[in-house]
Scaffold this active site. Structure first.
Site, PDB file in Angstrom:
ATOM      1  N   PHE A   1      -6.996  -5.004  -0.268  1.00 16.28           N
ATOM      2  CA  PHE A   1      -8.516  -5.533  -0.461  1.00 16.28           C
ATOM      3  C   PHE A   1      -9.441  -5.074   0.867  1.00 16.28           C
ATOM      4  CE2 PHE A   1      -8.166  -9.440  -3.474  1.00 16.28           C
ATOM      5  CZ  PHE A   1      -7.799  -8.517  -4.407  1.00 16.28           C
TER       6      PHE A   1
ATOM      7  N   ASN B   1       1.222  -5.444  11.296  1.00 15.28           N
ATOM      8  CA  ASN B   1       0.097  -5.360  10.350  1.00 15.28           C
ATOM      9  C   ASN B   1      -0.937  -4.022  10.972  1.00 15.28           C
ATOM     10  OD1 ASN B   1      -1.339  -6.507   8.023  1.00 15.28           O
ATOM     11  ND2 ASN B   1      -3.201  -6.276   9.298  1.00 15.28           N
TER      12      ASN B   1
ATOM     13  N   SER C   1      -4.117  -9.536   6.173  1.00 11.72           N
ATOM     14  CA  SER C   1      -5.306  -9.873   7.220  1.00 11.72           C
ATOM     15  C   SER C   1      -5.261 -11.211   7.674  1.00 11.72           C
ATOM     16  CB  SER C   1      -6.462  -9.332   6.428  1.00 11.72           C
ATOM     17  OG  SER C   1      -6.646 -10.130   5.447  1.00 11.72           O
TER      18      SER C   1
ATOM     19  N   HIS D   1       0.025 -16.654  -4.976  1.00  7.47           N
ATOM     20  CA  HIS D   1      -1.022 -16.252  -5.890  1.00  7.47           C
ATOM     21  C   HIS D   1      -0.619 -16.021  -7.158  1.00  7.47           C
ATOM     22  CE1 HIS D   1      -3.590 -15.606  -1.925  1.00  7.47           C
ATOM     23  NE2 HIS D   1      -3.489 -16.751  -2.017  1.00  7.47           N
TER      24      HIS D   1
ATOM     25  N   GLN E   1       1.894 -13.342  -1.159  1.00  6.27           N
ATOM     26  CA  GLN E   1       0.295 -13.564  -1.631  1.00  6.27           C
ATOM     27  C   GLN E   1       0.216 -12.233  -2.701  1.00  6.27           C
ATOM     28  OE1 GLN E   1      -2.840 -13.889   1.955  1.00  6.27           O
ATOM     29  NE2 GLN E   1      -0.936 -13.102   2.893  1.00  6.27           N
TER      30      GLN E   1
ATOM     31  N   THR F   1       0.826  -1.327  -0.088  1.00  5.02           N
ATOM     32  CA  THR F   1      -0.116  -0.017   0.129  1.00  5.02           C
ATOM     33  C   THR F   1       0.921   1.102  -0.191  1.00  5.02           C
ATOM     34  OG1 THR F   1      -0.156  -0.148   2.506  1.00  5.02           O
ATOM     35  CG2 THR F   1      -2.034  -1.035   1.215  1.00  5.02           C
TER      36      THR F   1
HETATM   37  P1  NAD Z   1      -5.807  -7.782   2.756  1.00  7.31           P
HETATM   38  O1  NAD Z   1      -6.159  -6.825   2.058  1.00  7.31           O
HETATM   39  O2  NAD Z   1      -6.842  -9.040   3.107  1.00  7.31           O
HETATM   40  O3  NAD Z   1      -4.840  -7.112   3.948  1.00  7.31           O
HETATM   41  C1  NAD Z   1      -4.028  -6.093   3.817  1.00  7.31           C
HETATM   42  C2  NAD Z   1      -3.855  -5.925   5.654  1.00  7.31           C
HETATM   43  O4  NAD Z   1      -2.623  -4.818   5.336  1.00  7.31           O
HETATM   44  C3  NAD Z   1      -4.846  -5.245   6.209  1.00  7.31           C
HETATM   45  O5  NAD Z   1      -5.246  -5.824   7.353  1.00  7.31           O
HETATM   46  C4  NAD Z   1      -4.244  -3.693   6.415  1.00  7.31           C
HETATM   47  O6  NAD Z   1      -4.659  -3.252   7.995  1.00  7.31           O
HETATM   48  C5  NAD Z   1      -3.057  -3.896   6.247  1.00  7.31           C
HETATM   49  N1  NAD Z   1      -2.050  -2.821   5.961  1.00  7.31           N
HETATM   50  C6  NAD Z   1      -2.413  -1.926   5.061  1.00  7.31           C
HETATM   51  N2  NAD Z   1      -1.493  -0.937   4.753  1.00  7.31           N
HETATM   52  C7  NAD Z   1      -0.375  -1.235   5.624  1.00  7.31           C
HETATM   53  C8  NAD Z   1       0.922  -0.761   5.941  1.00  7.31           C
HETATM   54  N3  NAD Z   1       1.149   0.389   5.422  1.00  7.31           N
HETATM   55  N4  NAD Z   1       1.632  -1.498   6.986  1.00  7.31           N
HETATM   56  C9  NAD Z   1       1.036  -2.499   7.741  1.00  7.31           C
HETATM   57  N5  NAD Z   1      -0.121  -3.026   7.194  1.00  7.31           N
HETATM   58  C10 NAD Z   1      -0.921  -2.460   6.291  1.00  7.31           C
HETATM   59  O7  NAD Z   1      -4.406  -8.523   1.968  1.00  7.31           O
HETATM   60  P2  NAD Z   1      -3.982 -10.018   1.848  1.00  7.31           P
HETATM   61  O8  NAD Z   1      -4.006 -10.478   3.300  1.00  7.31           O
HETATM   62  O9  NAD Z   1      -2.933 -10.071   1.129  1.00  7.31           O
HETATM   63  O10 NAD Z   1      -5.160 -10.742   0.947  1.00  7.31           O
HETATM   64  C11 NAD Z   1      -5.782 -10.300  -0.060  1.00  7.31           C
HETATM   65  C12 NAD Z   1      -5.481 -10.825  -1.190  1.00  7.31           C
HETATM   66  O11 NAD Z   1      -5.537 -10.085  -2.395  1.00  7.31           O
HETATM   67  C13 NAD Z   1      -4.275 -11.740  -1.310  1.00  7.31           C
HETATM   68  O12 NAD Z   1      -4.004 -12.519  -2.132  1.00  7.31           O
HETATM   69  C14 NAD Z   1      -3.312 -10.370  -2.143  1.00  7.31           C
HETATM   70  O13 NAD Z   1      -2.114 -10.743  -2.515  1.00  7.31           O
HETATM   71  C15 NAD Z   1      -4.045 -10.044  -3.115  1.00  7.31           C
HETATM   72  N6  NAD Z   1      -4.003  -8.557  -3.396  1.00  7.31           N
HETATM   73  C16 NAD Z   1      -2.583  -8.320  -3.666  1.00  7.31           C
HETATM   74  C17 NAD Z   1      -2.204  -6.958  -3.997  1.00  7.31           C
HETATM   75  C18 NAD Z   1      -0.901  -6.654  -4.576  1.00  7.31           C
HETATM   76  O14 NAD Z   1      -0.334  -7.714  -5.157  1.00  7.31           O
HETATM   77  N7  NAD Z   1      -0.205  -5.627  -4.286  1.00  7.31           N
HETATM   78  C19 NAD Z   1      -3.141  -5.864  -3.995  1.00  7.31           C
HETATM   79  C20 NAD Z   1      -4.423  -6.308  -3.240  1.00  7.31           C
HETATM   80  C21 NAD Z   1      -4.754  -7.595  -3.157  1.00  7.31           C
END
Ligand code: NAD
Ligand code: ZN
Length: 246
Positions: A37, A214, A194, A122, A104, A30
Site C-alpha cells: 500500500f 524493512n 510500515s 487481517h 497482516q 512485493t
Molecule cells: P505497508 O504497505 O504499509 O508497508 C509495506 C512496507 O514494506 C513498506 O514500508 C515498504 O518500504 C516495505 N517493503 C516493500 N518491499 C519490500 C521488500 N522487498 N523488502 C522489505 N521491505 C519492503 O504494508 P503493511 O504494513 O502490511 O500494511 C498494509 C495493509 O494492507 C496490511 O493489512 C497488509 O497486509 C494489507 N496488504 C496486503 C497485501 C498482501 O496480502 N500481499 C498487499 C497489500 C496490502
C-alpha cells in the site's frame, strides 16, 4: 553499524532467544509481484484508497461496485507464488528458530511456502461468508461471479463477503490470539511492514526485543533494537546462511 554487522547481530538475537516470532506485512510479498500500500510509485493504490473503497461500508453501500472496483485488485494474490523470504521463514519454523508467523497479509503465501503456524490477523482470500446465513463459499465461486460482472450471492439470496478483514471490521480471533502469543515471546522480527496499520502495529509492543527488516521507515524504528533497511529476500537468505553455520 554496517549491513554485515547488523546481520550478525540479528543472527545472534535468534540464537540467544528462547521463543521468537515473526510479524510480516505487504512488503514481504512485493518480491512475489504483489504491490504493497505504501511504497511510492507502484501506481495501483495511487488511483484508489483501499481504506475507503475496499471498506466494510463500501461493501454495504454497493456490493457490485465493491467487487468490480475497490476489492478487485485483491484477487491478484491468488496467482502469486512465495519468494525466498517466505521460504526462509518456513525453514526457520522447521528448524525451531521461530515458533511461527503472524501476518497482516491476505495472500496465503506463508502457507504456500510451507509455514505451519500462521496467524492471519487481517483474514485471507481462500473463502467468503454469506452475510445472511453465514454459509462459507470457496474463493473460486466468488472469483467466477466477480468475473461475470456480478457480486457473489448465497443460495439464501444474501450477498457473500470476503473473509478478509475490511477497514471498519472488528479484528478476527487470529489477532487476539496473536497478542497472547506475542506476549510469550522474547523476540519479534518484523518483515516488510510500515507498522502504520492499527491495531496490528501494537504487536511489537508485546515483546521485549524487536528487530525490523524493512525498506522504508516504520512507526517502530526508534524503539526497535535493530533496524535493517534492506530487501526481505536478500536479508533473510543471508540470515539463513548465518544460522546454518551455527
Ligand atoms: P505497508 O504497505 O504499509 O508497508 C509495506 C512496507 O514494506 C513498506 O514500508 C515498504 O518500504 C516495505 N517493503 C516493500 N518491499 C519490500 C521488500 N522487498 N523488502 C522489505 N521491505 C519492503 O504494508 P503493511 O504494513 O502490511 O500494511 C498494509 C495493509 O494492507 C496490511 O493489512 C497488509 O497486509 C494489507 N496488504 C496486503 C497485501 C498482501 O496480502 N500481499 C498487499 C497489500 C496490502
Ligand atoms: Zn446465505
Amino acid at each position: 553499524m554496517g549491513y554485515q554487522e547488523d546481520l550478525a547481530k540479528l543472527a545472534q538475537m535468534f540464537k540467544s532467544s528462547k521463543r521468537a516470532i515473526v510479524l510480516t506485512g505487504a512488503g514481504i510479498s512485493t518480491e512475489s509481484g504483489i504491490p504493497d500500500f505504501r511504497s511510492p510509485g507502484t501506481g495501483l493504490w495511487e488511483k484508489m484508497d483501499p481504506m475507503e473503497e475496499a471498506s466494510r461500508q463500501a461493501f454495504a453501500r454497493n456490493p457490485v461496485r465493491f467487487y468490480q472496483h475497490g476489492f478487485a485488485p485483491f484477487f491478484m494474490v491468488l496467482e502469486a507464488k512465495p519468494n525466498p523470504a517466505h521460504e526462509v521463514l518456513a525453514w526457520m519454523e522447521k528448524e525451531g528458530f521461530i515458533v511461527g508467523v503472524i501476518t497482516q497479509n491476505i495472500d496465503g503465501l506463508h502457507q504456500k511456502a510451507g509455514s505451519r503456524n500462521v496467524r492471519e490477523v487481517h483474514g485471507h482470500m481462500r473463502s467468503g461468508t454469506c452475510t445472511g446465513c453465514r454459509e462459507v463459499y470457496p474463493v473460486s465461486y466468488i472469483l467466477e461471479e466477480k468475473n461475470q460482472g456480478r457480486a457473489p450471492k448465497c443460495d439464501c439470496g444474501s450477498y457473500i463477503r470476503p473473509d478478509v478483514t475490511l477497514f471498519g471490521d472488528p479484528m478476527p480471533n487470529d489477532f487476539w490470539q496473536s497478542v497472547q502469543e506475542a506476549q510469550k515471546c522474547d523476540l519479534m522480527l518484523v518483515v516488510g511492514s510500515s507498522l502504520e496499520v492499527s491495531p496490528a502495529n501494537s504487536l511489537p509492543q508485546q515483546v521485549d526485543r524487536v528487530a525490523i527488516i524493512n525498506l522504508g521507515p516504520t512507526g517502530y524504528d526508534r524503539k526497535a533494537d535493530l533496524v535493517i533497511r534492506e530487501k526481505a529476500g536478500r536479508t533473510l537468505l543471508e540470515l539463513k546462511e548465518l544460522l546454518q553455520k551455527g
